[in-house]
Design a protein around this motif. Sequence first.
Motif, PDB file in Angstrom:
ATOM      1  N   ASN A 199     -28.867 -39.891  -7.187  1.00  0.00           N
ATOM      2  CA  ASN A 199     -29.081 -39.868  -8.636  1.00  0.00           C
ATOM      3  C   ASN A 199     -28.927 -38.424  -9.104  1.00  0.00           C
ATOM      4  O   ASN A 199     -29.833 -37.614  -8.957  1.00  0.00           O
ATOM      5  CB  ASN A 199     -30.470 -40.400  -8.984  1.00  0.00           C
ATOM      6  CG  ASN A 199     -30.752 -40.369 -10.473  1.00  0.00           C
ATOM      7  OD1 ASN A 199     -29.925 -39.953 -11.281  1.00  0.00           O
ATOM      8  ND2 ASN A 199     -31.944 -40.803 -10.846  1.00  0.00           N
ATOM      9  N   GLN A 218     -28.304 -37.533 -12.224  1.00  0.00           N
ATOM     10  CA  GLN A 218     -28.730 -37.363 -13.617  1.00  0.00           C
ATOM     11  C   GLN A 218     -30.042 -36.574 -13.634  1.00  0.00           C
ATOM     12  O   GLN A 218     -30.845 -36.679 -12.706  1.00  0.00           O
ATOM     13  CB  GLN A 218     -28.938 -38.729 -14.290  1.00  0.00           C
ATOM     14  CG  GLN A 218     -27.680 -39.572 -14.354  1.00  0.00           C
ATOM     15  CD  GLN A 218     -26.540 -38.855 -15.042  1.00  0.00           C
ATOM     16  OE1 GLN A 218     -26.705 -38.316 -16.122  1.00  0.00           O
ATOM     17  NE2 GLN A 218     -25.387 -38.821 -14.393  1.00  0.00           N
ATOM     18  N   HIS A 229     -33.663 -35.683 -13.779  1.00  0.00           N
ATOM     19  CA  HIS A 229     -34.908 -36.442 -13.672  1.00  0.00           C
ATOM     20  C   HIS A 229     -35.922 -35.609 -12.910  1.00  0.00           C
ATOM     21  O   HIS A 229     -35.586 -34.606 -12.301  1.00  0.00           O
ATOM     22  CB  HIS A 229     -34.683 -37.806 -12.999  1.00  0.00           C
ATOM     23  CG  HIS A 229     -34.208 -37.735 -11.571  1.00  0.00           C
ATOM     24  ND1 HIS A 229     -32.904 -37.491 -11.225  1.00  0.00           N
ATOM     25  CD2 HIS A 229     -34.886 -37.875 -10.407  1.00  0.00           C
ATOM     26  CE1 HIS A 229     -32.789 -37.500  -9.910  1.00  0.00           C
ATOM     27  NE2 HIS A 229     -33.987 -37.719  -9.384  1.00  0.00           N
ATOM     28  N   HIS A 230     -37.165 -36.018 -12.996  1.00  0.00           N
ATOM     29  CA  HIS A 230     -38.266 -35.341 -12.326  1.00  0.00           C
ATOM     30  C   HIS A 230     -38.702 -36.193 -11.131  1.00  0.00           C
ATOM     31  O   HIS A 230     -38.168 -37.271 -10.903  1.00  0.00           O
ATOM     32  CB  HIS A 230     -39.433 -35.140 -13.299  1.00  0.00           C
ATOM     33  CG  HIS A 230     -39.044 -34.451 -14.567  1.00  0.00           C
ATOM     34  ND1 HIS A 230     -38.692 -33.122 -14.612  1.00  0.00           N
ATOM     35  CD2 HIS A 230     -38.942 -34.900 -15.843  1.00  0.00           C
ATOM     36  CE1 HIS A 230     -38.408 -32.783 -15.850  1.00  0.00           C
ATOM     37  NE2 HIS A 230     -38.545 -33.843 -16.624  1.00  0.00           N
ATOM     38  N   HIS A 231     -39.701 -35.702 -10.390  1.00  0.00           N
ATOM     39  CA  HIS A 231     -40.174 -36.423  -9.201  1.00  0.00           C
ATOM     40  C   HIS A 231     -41.702 -36.464  -9.130  1.00  0.00           C
ATOM     41  O   HIS A 231     -42.373 -35.540  -9.569  1.00  0.00           O
ATOM     42  CB  HIS A 231     -39.650 -35.755  -7.925  1.00  0.00           C
ATOM     43  CG  HIS A 231     -38.181 -35.858  -7.786  1.00  0.00           C
ATOM     44  ND1 HIS A 231     -37.335 -34.837  -8.132  1.00  0.00           N
ATOM     45  CD2 HIS A 231     -37.387 -36.874  -7.368  1.00  0.00           C
ATOM     46  CE1 HIS A 231     -36.090 -35.214  -7.913  1.00  0.00           C
ATOM     47  NE2 HIS A 231     -36.088 -36.447  -7.456  1.00  0.00           N
ATOM     48  N   ASP A 242     -38.782 -41.263  -8.562  1.00  0.00           N
ATOM     49  CA  ASP A 242     -38.163 -40.590  -9.703  1.00  0.00           C
ATOM     50  C   ASP A 242     -39.007 -40.796 -10.958  1.00  0.00           C
ATOM     51  O   ASP A 242     -39.608 -41.849 -11.140  1.00  0.00           O
ATOM     52  CB  ASP A 242     -36.764 -41.151  -9.968  1.00  0.00           C
ATOM     53  CG  ASP A 242     -35.749 -40.723  -8.920  1.00  0.00           C
ATOM     54  OD1 ASP A 242     -36.070 -39.844  -8.096  1.00  0.00           O
ATOM     55  OD2 ASP A 242     -34.640 -41.279  -8.919  1.00  0.00           O
ATOM     56  N   ASP A 270     -38.521 -40.411 -15.154  1.00  0.00           N
ATOM     57  CA  ASP A 270     -37.524 -40.261 -16.194  1.00  0.00           C
ATOM     58  C   ASP A 270     -37.590 -38.871 -16.820  1.00  0.00           C
ATOM     59  O   ASP A 270     -38.674 -38.325 -17.028  1.00  0.00           O
ATOM     60  CB  ASP A 270     -37.736 -41.336 -17.267  1.00  0.00           C
ATOM     61  CG  ASP A 270     -36.637 -41.338 -18.297  1.00  0.00           C
ATOM     62  OD1 ASP A 270     -36.865 -40.795 -19.397  1.00  0.00           O
ATOM     63  OD2 ASP A 270     -35.552 -41.878 -17.994  1.00  0.00           O
ATOM     64  N   TRP A 271     -36.454 -38.303 -17.125  1.00  0.00           N
ATOM     65  CA  TRP A 271     -36.379 -36.961 -17.708  1.00  0.00           C
ATOM     66  C   TRP A 271     -37.186 -36.848 -18.991  1.00  0.00           C
ATOM     67  O   TRP A 271     -37.835 -35.846 -19.255  1.00  0.00           O
ATOM     68  CB  TRP A 271     -34.910 -36.594 -17.966  1.00  0.00           C
ATOM     69  CG  TRP A 271     -34.749 -35.192 -18.446  1.00  0.00           C
ATOM     70  CD1 TRP A 271     -34.538 -34.794 -19.727  1.00  0.00           C
ATOM     71  CD2 TRP A 271     -34.815 -34.004 -17.671  1.00  0.00           C
ATOM     72  NE1 TRP A 271     -34.459 -33.425 -19.796  1.00  0.00           N
ATOM     73  CE2 TRP A 271     -34.627 -32.912 -18.533  1.00  0.00           C
ATOM     74  CE3 TRP A 271     -35.015 -33.746 -16.313  1.00  0.00           C
ATOM     75  CZ2 TRP A 271     -34.630 -31.594 -18.107  1.00  0.00           C
ATOM     76  CZ3 TRP A 271     -35.016 -32.430 -15.892  1.00  0.00           C
ATOM     77  CH2 TRP A 271     -34.827 -31.371 -16.781  1.00  0.00           C
ATOM     78  N   GLU A 316     -36.696 -28.843 -12.996  1.00  0.00           N
ATOM     79  CA  GLU A 316     -37.242 -30.186 -12.857  1.00  0.00           C
ATOM     80  C   GLU A 316     -38.712 -30.039 -12.519  1.00  0.00           C
ATOM     81  O   GLU A 316     -39.136 -29.024 -11.972  1.00  0.00           O
ATOM     82  CB  GLU A 316     -36.511 -31.014 -11.800  1.00  0.00           C
ATOM     83  CG  GLU A 316     -36.679 -30.526 -10.389  1.00  0.00           C
ATOM     84  CD  GLU A 316     -35.872 -31.336  -9.395  1.00  0.00           C
ATOM     85  OE1 GLU A 316     -36.486 -31.817  -8.427  1.00  0.00           O
ATOM     86  OE2 GLU A 316     -34.659 -31.467  -9.587  1.00  0.00           O
TER      87      GLU A 316
END
Length: 139
Positions: free
Chosen positions: A86, A88, A90-92, A103, A105-106, A127
């Motif tokens: 992925n 795109q 995004h954060h974790h 993941d 969502d951003w 991120e």
Amino acid sequence: MGLTSEIIVQALKLKGLRVTPQRYAVYANLLSRCDHPTVEQLVVDLNKNFPVSSQATVYSSLKALQEAGLIREVLLEEGVSRYDANVQPHHHFRCRQCGHIEDIDWAAFPPLALNCLRPGLQPERYEVTVHGLCDPCQL
């Protein structure tokens, strides 16, 4: 060749990569999972069905896929590289007890005010990594 296989082959070719069985296997494996595996985890998983994947081969496949922008390296803990298909933004979330990674969502967080950094720093990307306990570990 199924639709998924065709998409994987097209993605590799579109990025100018030669479609080798090893690159295909590594990329297909990463596309099929969301746990952000390490190289060691990939080698074990790949050798279940493709018993000629050495660690060096997996590393070189990951490097080529990363340079082509098809995957990214994720550093969620010190000294451990994980890989994610992925690409795109995004954060974790990482569980501090069991290591589960998920993941986020951003848009879950407001944008950071990167213009508040001291002069001379030029941010390129960021991120957020949230550390805590996943559902099962809270029991």
